[in-house]
Design a protein around this motif. Structure first.
Motif, PDB file in Angstrom:
ATOM      1  N   MET A  43     129.653  42.796  25.930  1.00 13.07           N
ATOM      2  CA  MET A  43     130.784  43.638  25.500  1.00 13.07           C
ATOM      3  C   MET A  43     131.756  43.814  26.660  1.00 13.07           C
ATOM      4  O   MET A  43     131.360  44.101  27.775  1.00 13.07           O
ATOM      5  CB  MET A  43     130.278  45.007  25.041  1.00 13.07           C
ATOM      6  N   ASP A  44     133.043  43.641  26.371  1.00 11.86           N
ATOM      7  CA  ASP A  44     134.072  43.784  27.406  1.00 11.86           C
ATOM      8  C   ASP A  44     134.530  45.230  27.452  1.00 11.86           C
ATOM      9  O   ASP A  44     135.283  45.684  26.596  1.00 11.86           O
ATOM     10  CB  ASP A  44     135.257  42.871  27.068  1.00 11.86           C
ATOM     11  N   VAL A  45     134.035  45.980  28.439  1.00  6.15           N
ATOM     12  CA  VAL A  45     134.383  47.392  28.541  1.00  6.15           C
ATOM     13  C   VAL A  45     135.132  47.639  29.831  1.00  6.15           C
ATOM     14  O   VAL A  45     135.093  46.836  30.758  1.00  6.15           O
ATOM     15  CB  VAL A  45     133.132  48.300  28.480  1.00  6.15           C
ATOM     16  N   LYS A  46     135.838  48.787  29.883  1.00  7.19           N
ATOM     17  CA  LYS A  46     136.616  49.164  31.054  1.00  7.19           C
ATOM     18  C   LYS A  46     136.059  50.454  31.631  1.00  7.19           C
ATOM     19  O   LYS A  46     135.447  51.245  30.915  1.00  7.19           O
ATOM     20  CB  LYS A  46     138.084  49.380  30.650  1.00  7.19           C
ATOM     21  N   PRO A  47     136.256  50.684  32.924  1.00 10.61           N
ATOM     22  CA  PRO A  47     135.820  51.967  33.495  1.00 10.61           C
ATOM     23  C   PRO A  47     136.480  53.114  32.754  1.00 10.61           C
ATOM     24  O   PRO A  47     137.624  53.013  32.326  1.00 10.61           O
ATOM     25  CB  PRO A  47     136.313  51.879  34.953  1.00 10.61           C
ATOM     26  N   VAL A  48     135.760  54.211  32.631  1.00 13.46           N
ATOM     27  CA  VAL A  48     136.305  55.355  31.902  1.00 13.46           C
ATOM     28  C   VAL A  48     136.746  56.433  32.869  1.00 13.46           C
ATOM     29  O   VAL A  48     136.301  56.495  34.006  1.00 13.46           O
ATOM     30  CB  VAL A  48     135.255  55.939  30.924  1.00 13.46           C
ATOM     31  N   ASN A  49     137.681  57.275  32.407  1.00 15.21           N
ATOM     32  CA  ASN A  49     138.145  58.393  33.223  1.00 15.21           C
ATOM     33  C   ASN A  49     137.054  59.444  33.328  1.00 15.21           C
ATOM     34  O   ASN A  49     136.219  59.589  32.444  1.00 15.21           O
ATOM     35  CB  ASN A  49     139.391  59.026  32.592  1.00 15.21           C
ATOM     36  N   ARG A  50     137.075  60.212  34.405  1.00 18.81           N
ATOM     37  CA  ARG A  50     136.040  61.227  34.593  1.00 18.81           C
ATOM     38  C   ARG A  50     136.199  62.379  33.612  1.00 18.81           C
ATOM     39  O   ARG A  50     135.244  63.054  33.280  1.00 18.81           O
ATOM     40  CB  ARG A  50     136.097  61.772  36.027  1.00 18.81           C
ATOM     41  N   LYS A  51     137.459  62.666  33.199  1.00 18.57           N
ATOM     42  CA  LYS A  51     137.691  63.764  32.268  1.00 18.57           C
ATOM     43  C   LYS A  51     137.748  63.210  30.856  1.00 18.57           C
ATOM     44  O   LYS A  51     138.212  62.109  30.620  1.00 18.57           O
ATOM     45  CB  LYS A  51     138.998  64.493  32.605  1.00 18.57           C
ATOM     46  N   SER A  52     137.268  64.009  29.894  1.00 16.23           N
ATOM     47  CA  SER A  52     137.231  63.584  28.493  1.00 16.23           C
ATOM     48  C   SER A  52     136.570  62.217  28.387  1.00 16.23           C
ATOM     49  O   SER A  52     137.052  61.330  27.694  1.00 16.23           O
ATOM     50  CB  SER A  52     138.641  63.546  27.897  1.00 16.23           C
ATOM     51  N   ILE A  53     135.443  62.054  29.090  1.00 15.58           N
ATOM     52  CA  ILE A  53     134.804  60.742  29.185  1.00 15.58           C
ATOM     53  C   ILE A  53     134.417  60.217  27.821  1.00 15.58           C
ATOM     54  O   ILE A  53     134.670  59.056  27.496  1.00 15.58           O
ATOM     55  CB  ILE A  53     133.565  60.811  30.105  1.00 15.58           C
ATOM     56  N   TYR A  54     133.804  61.065  27.006  1.00  9.01           N
ATOM     57  CA  TYR A  54     133.321  60.555  25.732  1.00  9.01           C
ATOM     58  C   TYR A  54     134.483  60.088  24.855  1.00  9.01           C
ATOM     59  O   TYR A  54     134.339  59.138  24.069  1.00  9.01           O
ATOM     60  CB  TYR A  54     132.473  61.608  25.017  1.00  9.01           C
ATOM     61  N   GLU A  55     135.673  60.707  25.001  1.00  3.16           N
ATOM     62  CA  GLU A  55     136.820  60.276  24.213  1.00  3.16           C
ATOM     63  C   GLU A  55     137.275  58.876  24.624  1.00  3.16           C
ATOM     64  O   GLU A  55     137.732  58.092  23.786  1.00  3.16           O
ATOM     65  CB  GLU A  55     137.969  61.276  24.363  1.00  3.16           C
ATOM     66  N   ASP A  56     137.161  58.545  25.909  1.00  7.00           N
ATOM     67  CA  ASP A  56     137.485  57.192  26.347  1.00  7.00           C
ATOM     68  C   ASP A  56     136.520  56.180  25.733  1.00  7.00           C
ATOM     69  O   ASP A  56     136.916  55.074  25.340  1.00  7.00           O
ATOM     70  CB  ASP A  56     137.427  57.091  27.879  1.00  7.00           C
ATOM     71  N   ILE A  57     135.251  56.551  25.651  1.00  8.90           N
ATOM     72  CA  ILE A  57     134.266  55.659  25.049  1.00  8.90           C
ATOM     73  C   ILE A  57     134.554  55.497  23.561  1.00  8.90           C
ATOM     74  O   ILE A  57     134.491  54.385  23.019  1.00  8.90           O
ATOM     75  CB  ILE A  57     132.841  56.190  25.279  1.00  8.90           C
ATOM     76  N   VAL A  58     134.872  56.600  22.902  1.00 12.12           N
ATOM     77  CA  VAL A  58     135.246  56.544  21.489  1.00 12.12           C
ATOM     78  C   VAL A  58     136.416  55.579  21.295  1.00 12.12           C
ATOM     79  O   VAL A  58     136.387  54.715  20.411  1.00 12.12           O
ATOM     80  CB  VAL A  58     135.626  57.948  20.965  1.00 12.12           C
ATOM     81  N   HIS A  59     137.423  55.714  22.146  1.00  7.38           N
ATOM     82  CA  HIS A  59     138.606  54.854  22.026  1.00  7.38           C
ATOM     83  C   HIS A  59     138.242  53.390  22.231  1.00  7.38           C
ATOM     84  O   HIS A  59     138.692  52.510  21.473  1.00  7.38           O
ATOM     85  CB  HIS A  59     139.665  55.266  23.047  1.00  7.38           C
TER      86      HIS A  59
END
Length: 231
Positions: free
Chosen positions: A1-17
């Motif tokens: 899976m091609d994923v990108k580093p996520v931001n420290r804040k609202s982390i789960y929302e970045d994963i959702v996106h």
């Protein structure tokens, strides 16, 4: 899976996106099984609790389904098929920016108006959180394209119209304003933040016509900058 580093804040929302974007692009198809939580946590460099939170949010949107003893799967319902087909069709055609903005100006002011009618307190809190992150990114000289995209998607979610949400996801995903260098200047970021504040203030107060007007003015301003850059 091609994923990108996520931001420290609202982390789960970045994963959702990111997971939603994979589905929209067809990288994850209805019925596909996701890697185990442990593997997802490693891929995103987050805790398993954060992964669970993201999966729960996607399950509540009927995008993912957790099956006891079997794992987590992409739902096979009509909504998910529409999301994937619609978004994939737009991204494959690679429409011109003028066409994209024409559709956005028809669509997103109405989304802002619907959000002013329907947004919950939790959704408003999330929007305010994105504004705070956008302001911090501006102070630190960091790009805020992903935050801009998240805010527009939150407004679409608050509209309570799944077709509008699908269209916003498709139009924003690989056509993100963050790819336009002219939008990343300090002056432009300040103007974007002010426009976003005006939209969210109107939504919070339930001012339908003002929310629609603020969104339209925001899109017209961004359109002028983007199209001038590409002339």
């Amino acid at each position: 899976m091609d994923v990108k580093p996520v931001n420290r804040k609202s982390i789960y929302e970045d994963i959702v996106h990111q997971i939603r974007s994979m589905i929209d692009r067809g990288e994850l198809a209805p019925g596909d099984k996701l890697p185990p939580e442990r593997k997802l946590a490693e891929l995103f460099s987050v805790s398993r609790n954060t992964v669970r939170e993201a999966i729960k949010a996607l399950a509540e949107q009927n995008i993912l389904e957790s099956r006891q003893g079997a794992g987590t799967f992409v739902c096979e319902g009509e909504q998910e098929s529409f999301l994937t087909t619609f978004a994939g069709a737009i991204l494959r055609k690679q429409p011109g920016l003028a066409d994209v903005f024409e559709v956005r100006k028809l669509l997103e002011p109405e989304i802002a108006a619907l959000a002013a009618r329907n947004a919950s307190q939790d959704e408003l809190t999330r929007m305010e959180g994105v504004l705070i992150e956008q302001e911090e990114a501006m102070r630190e000289g960091k790009p805020a394209g992903r935050l801009d995209q998240r805010l527009h998607e939150l407004l679409a979610q608050a509209s309570r119209n799944e077709v509008m949400l699908a269209m916003v996801v498709a139009l924003h995903d690989d056509l993100s304003e963050s790819r336009v260098e002219a939008l990343q200047s300090r002056e432009r970021q300040e103007a974007s933040l002010a426009a976003h504040r005006a939209i969210i203030d109107a939504v919070r107060l339930g001012h339908v016509m003002q929310a629609e007007k603020a969104m339209r003015e925001h899109l017209e301003e961004v359109e002028q900058i983007v199209l001038a850059k590409h002339d």
